[in-house]
Write a protein that holds these residues in place. Structure first.
Motif, mmCIF file in Angstrom:
data_model
loop_
_atom_site.group_PDB
_atom_site.id
_atom_site.type_symbol
_atom_site.label_atom_id
_atom_site.label_comp_id
_atom_site.label_asym_id
_atom_site.label_seq_id
_atom_site.Cartn_x
_atom_site.Cartn_y
_atom_site.Cartn_z
ATOM 1 N N ARG A 1 37.626 -58.609 107.695
ATOM 2 C CA ARG A 1 36.186 -58.490 107.342
ATOM 3 C C ARG A 1 36.161 -58.125 105.931
ATOM 4 O O ARG A 1 36.928 -57.824 105.301
ATOM 5 C CB ARG A 1 35.158 -57.313 107.998
ATOM 6 N N SER A 2 35.160 -58.555 105.167
ATOM 7 C CA SER A 2 34.928 -58.422 103.910
ATOM 8 C C SER A 2 35.302 -57.063 103.448
ATOM 9 O O SER A 2 34.319 -56.195 103.884
ATOM 10 C CB SER A 2 33.479 -58.884 103.360
ATOM 11 N N GLY A 3 36.272 -56.800 102.485
ATOM 12 C CA GLY A 3 36.200 -55.350 101.965
ATOM 13 C C GLY A 3 36.904 -54.334 102.756
ATOM 14 O O GLY A 3 36.994 -53.292 102.440
ATOM 15 N N GLN A 4 37.314 -54.820 104.114
ATOM 16 C CA GLN A 4 37.788 -53.763 104.937
ATOM 17 C C GLN A 4 39.352 -54.055 105.403
ATOM 18 O O GLN A 4 39.783 -55.273 105.245
ATOM 19 C CB GLN A 4 37.064 -54.118 106.479
ATOM 20 N N GLU B 1 42.014 -36.969 119.001
ATOM 21 C CA GLU B 1 40.712 -37.388 118.787
ATOM 22 C C GLU B 1 40.344 -37.182 117.236
ATOM 23 O O GLU B 1 39.395 -37.818 116.768
ATOM 24 C CB GLU B 1 39.672 -36.009 119.463
ATOM 25 N N GLN B 2 40.898 -36.042 116.623
ATOM 26 C CA GLN B 2 40.646 -36.179 115.037
ATOM 27 C C GLN B 2 41.083 -37.449 114.319
ATOM 28 O O GLN B 2 40.389 -37.830 113.452
ATOM 29 C CB GLN B 2 41.234 -34.976 114.448
ATOM 30 N N LEU B 3 42.347 -37.856 114.659
ATOM 31 C CA LEU B 3 43.001 -39.115 114.101
ATOM 32 C C LEU B 3 41.897 -40.102 114.380
ATOM 33 O O LEU B 3 41.587 -41.044 113.601
ATOM 34 C CB LEU B 3 44.050 -39.376 114.735
ATOM 35 N N VAL B 4 41.467 -40.565 115.576
ATOM 36 C CA VAL B 4 40.788 -41.592 116.089
ATOM 37 C C VAL B 4 39.416 -41.264 115.337
ATOM 38 O O VAL B 4 38.913 -42.287 114.752
ATOM 39 C CB VAL B 4 40.289 -41.393 117.535
ATOM 40 N N ALA B 5 38.743 -40.271 115.084
ATOM 41 C CA ALA B 5 37.522 -39.982 114.233
ATOM 42 C C ALA B 5 37.581 -40.601 112.924
ATOM 43 O O ALA B 5 36.841 -41.023 112.212
ATOM 44 C CB ALA B 5 37.113 -38.342 114.399
ATOM 45 N N ALA B 6 38.720 -39.883 112.210
ATOM 46 C CA ALA B 6 39.006 -40.201 110.626
ATOM 47 C C ALA B 6 39.285 -41.743 110.585
ATOM 48 O O ALA B 6 38.736 -42.473 109.487
ATOM 49 C CB ALA B 6 40.145 -39.444 110.621
ATOM 50 N N VAL B 7 40.098 -42.189 111.345
ATOM 51 C CA VAL B 7 40.288 -43.701 111.262
ATOM 52 C C VAL B 7 39.126 -44.526 111.448
ATOM 53 O O VAL B 7 38.739 -45.494 110.756
ATOM 54 C CB VAL B 7 41.098 -44.108 111.932
ATOM 55 N N ARG C 1 35.972 -43.622 111.005
ATOM 56 C CA ARG C 1 34.997 -43.564 109.894
ATOM 57 C C ARG C 1 35.279 -44.230 108.647
ATOM 58 O O ARG C 1 34.574 -44.813 108.104
ATOM 59 C CB ARG C 1 34.914 -41.820 109.488
ATOM 60 N N ALA C 2 36.532 -44.177 108.365
ATOM 61 C CA ALA C 2 36.877 -44.697 107.068
ATOM 62 C C ALA C 2 37.542 -46.089 107.014
ATOM 63 O O ALA C 2 37.344 -47.026 106.111
ATOM 64 C CB ALA C 2 38.167 -44.070 106.443
ATOM 65 N N HIS C 3 37.776 -46.642 108.303
ATOM 66 C CA HIS C 3 38.187 -47.950 108.379
ATOM 67 C C HIS C 3 38.041 -48.634 110.028
ATOM 68 O O HIS C 3 38.791 -48.582 110.870
ATOM 69 C CB HIS C 3 39.776 -47.863 108.459
ATOM 70 N N PRO C 4 36.860 -49.041 110.105
ATOM 71 C CA PRO C 4 36.308 -49.254 111.240
ATOM 72 C C PRO C 4 36.952 -50.594 111.790
ATOM 73 O O PRO C 4 36.995 -51.145 113.011
ATOM 74 C CB PRO C 4 34.781 -49.385 111.177
ATOM 75 N N GLY C 5 37.443 -51.349 110.546
ATOM 76 C CA GLY C 5 37.999 -52.678 111.192
ATOM 77 C C GLY C 5 39.639 -52.308 111.603
ATOM 78 O O GLY C 5 40.265 -53.416 112.233
ATOM 79 N N VAL C 6 39.991 -51.176 111.889
ATOM 80 C CA VAL C 6 41.520 -50.889 112.425
ATOM 81 C C VAL C 6 41.310 -50.915 113.960
ATOM 82 O O VAL C 6 40.613 -49.834 114.241
ATOM 83 C CB VAL C 6 42.065 -49.925 111.779
ATOM 84 N N ASP C 7 42.109 -51.477 114.615
ATOM 85 C CA ASP C 7 42.132 -51.376 116.107
ATOM 86 C C ASP C 7 43.239 -50.213 116.439
ATOM 87 O O ASP C 7 44.133 -50.755 116.354
ATOM 88 C CB ASP C 7 42.239 -52.521 116.695
ATOM 89 N N LEU C 8 42.524 -49.083 116.649
ATOM 90 C CA LEU C 8 43.891 -48.130 116.901
ATOM 91 C C LEU C 8 43.986 -47.687 118.193
ATOM 92 O O LEU C 8 43.377 -47.718 119.093
ATOM 93 C CB LEU C 8 43.113 -46.792 116.518
ATOM 94 N N VAL D 1 46.288 -45.704 108.382
ATOM 95 C CA VAL D 1 46.806 -44.764 109.604
ATOM 96 C C VAL D 1 47.626 -43.713 109.417
ATOM 97 O O VAL D 1 47.435 -42.586 109.764
ATOM 98 C CB VAL D 1 46.868 -45.452 110.951
ATOM 99 N N ALA D 2 48.831 -44.015 108.757
ATOM 100 C CA ALA D 2 49.814 -42.987 108.258
ATOM 101 C C ALA D 2 49.152 -42.029 107.510
ATOM 102 O O ALA D 2 49.473 -40.637 107.953
ATOM 103 C CB ALA D 2 51.142 -43.695 108.008
ATOM 104 N N ARG D 3 48.487 -42.474 106.593
ATOM 105 C CA ARG D 3 48.002 -41.379 105.764
ATOM 106 C C ARG D 3 46.970 -40.438 106.430
ATOM 107 O O ARG D 3 46.729 -39.210 106.344
ATOM 108 C CB ARG D 3 47.341 -42.164 104.440
ATOM 109 N N ALA D 4 46.140 -41.029 107.406
ATOM 110 C CA ALA D 4 45.433 -40.312 107.975
ATOM 111 C C ALA D 4 46.035 -39.377 109.028
ATOM 112 O O ALA D 4 45.315 -38.275 109.152
ATOM 113 C CB ALA D 4 44.116 -41.097 108.933
ATOM 114 N N LEU D 5 47.031 -39.734 109.774
ATOM 115 C CA LEU D 5 47.653 -38.715 110.674
ATOM 116 C C LEU D 5 48.438 -37.746 109.896
ATOM 117 O O LEU D 5 48.194 -36.449 110.187
ATOM 118 C CB LEU D 5 48.712 -39.634 111.360
ATOM 119 N N VAL D 6 48.943 -38.272 108.561
ATOM 120 C CA VAL D 6 49.476 -37.060 107.959
ATOM 121 C C VAL D 6 48.422 -35.809 107.423
ATOM 122 O O VAL D 6 48.686 -34.756 107.358
ATOM 123 C CB VAL D 6 50.261 -37.584 106.478
#
Length: 317
Positions: A85-88, A107-113, A115-122, A285-290
């Motif tokens: 998607r454009s810009g994502q 839950e916190q990882l799911v929420a962070a990803v 918010r910041a990257h809704p185009g990622v299927d986690l 996702v790695a950055r969000a987890l760390v």
């Protein structure tokens, strides 16, 4: 061999029925039968046993099912990456979490990803360190938490956290975080332990040897949740990382204290495959987890944990 045949193969294996597979694939039954038969003719081996209980993969069929499932997953991931998607940042990322860390991090990882990257299927998978390492080696995980592991020829291990193991007892035992308990005292009680061969059990057995203690193990289990249930029910004490029992201690269902004489620590690392490109979705996702782990330790949500760097890990060695 084409994608439609692979989908038919995997679906029939999962549901055990050509009729049900046809419904799920939105095809007529003869079409699914033809795809399976054509694949068998091409390979020169039968892929299923036709039984009264349904379609069961042969040994060759199970090999093909496992490989086909992985191939389809890779195609799905590639499609997600090349149709951004454009810009994502987009893509599918499968993360492995140690069972003991899932309550704190999932839950916190799911929420962070989200918010910041809704185009990622986690996608999250939990398990013990040995299973998670195997899934990473087999390509089923993109990144995973592991413990007491150095880099290997197949994976990179980035040190994240060093944490102490705790003695865990019923609430009535009155164990406290500010009053460490000697290993020999823990070993004097009946013990509910991780199953032999489990990496945590290996740490505990080594500590028992160092303290010259003999453990009276009443039951072994491969489930941390079952360990805690049995302790609550009065079947014995156990030993677990602090992150796995913080909530139970806070709500009063268990009491716990850090182990001493000897202290027992485990090191948690972020494991990633050593070879191949790192897709942007995996990197974010790695950055969000760390980041989530760093926050949890700095806010003292992770009992007796210390952030660790590569230099720290080398010093421990």
């Amino acid at each position: 061999m084409d994608v439609k045949q692979l989908r038919a193969l995997v679906t029939v294996a999962e549901v055990g029925s050509v009729t049900r597979a046809a419904e799920l694939l939105h095809l007529v039954q003869p079409a699914v039968t033809r795809q399976i038969r054509t694949l068998e003719e091409e390979l020169g081996v039968p892929l299923f046993q036709r039984t009264r209980q349904g379609m069961r993969p042969t040994d060759a069929g199970q090999i093909m099912v496992d490989r086909a499932r992985r191939a389809l997953s890779e195609l799905e991931r590639a499609r997600a990456e090349v149709q951004p998607r454009s810009g994502q940042v987009t893509g599918i990322v499968t993360v492995g979490l140690l069972e003991s860390t899932s309550d704190l991090l999932a839950e916190q990882l799911v929420a962070a990803v989200g918010r910041a990257h809704p185009g990622v299927d986690l996608r999250l998978m939990t398990g013990y360190s040995g299973h998670l390492q195997q899934w990473l080696d087999e390509g089923d995980l993109d990144l995973t938490l592991l413990y007491n592991l150095d880099s290997t020829p197949s994976l990179n291990a980035r040190p994240l956290v060093r944490e102490r193991l705790w003695a865990v007892a019923p609430a009535s035992a009155g164990l406290r975080a500010d009053n460490p308990v000697a290993f020999a005292e823990v070993a004097a009680h009946p013990l509910v332990m991780p199953a032999s061969g489990h990496a945590l059990r290996t740490l505990i057995d080594a500590a028992a040897a160092r303290s010259d203690s003999t453990m009276g193990v009443t039951v072994q289990t491969n489930s941390m949740r079952v360990q805690k249930q049995l302790v609550v029910a009065g079947h014995g004490w156990t030993i677990l990382p602090g992150v796995g029992i913080a909530e139970d201690v806070a709500n009063g269902s268990l009491s716990a204290a850090p182990l001493c004489e000897p202290d027992v620590w485990r090191s948690i690392v972020l494991g990633t495959a050593r070879y191949g490109r790192v897709p942007p979705a995996v990197a974010v996702v790695a950055r969000a987890l760390v980041g989530r782990i760093t926050t949890a330790v700095s806010r003292e949500q992770w009992p007796s944990a210390e952030l660790q760097t590569s230099e720290d890990a080398a010093g421990d060695g």
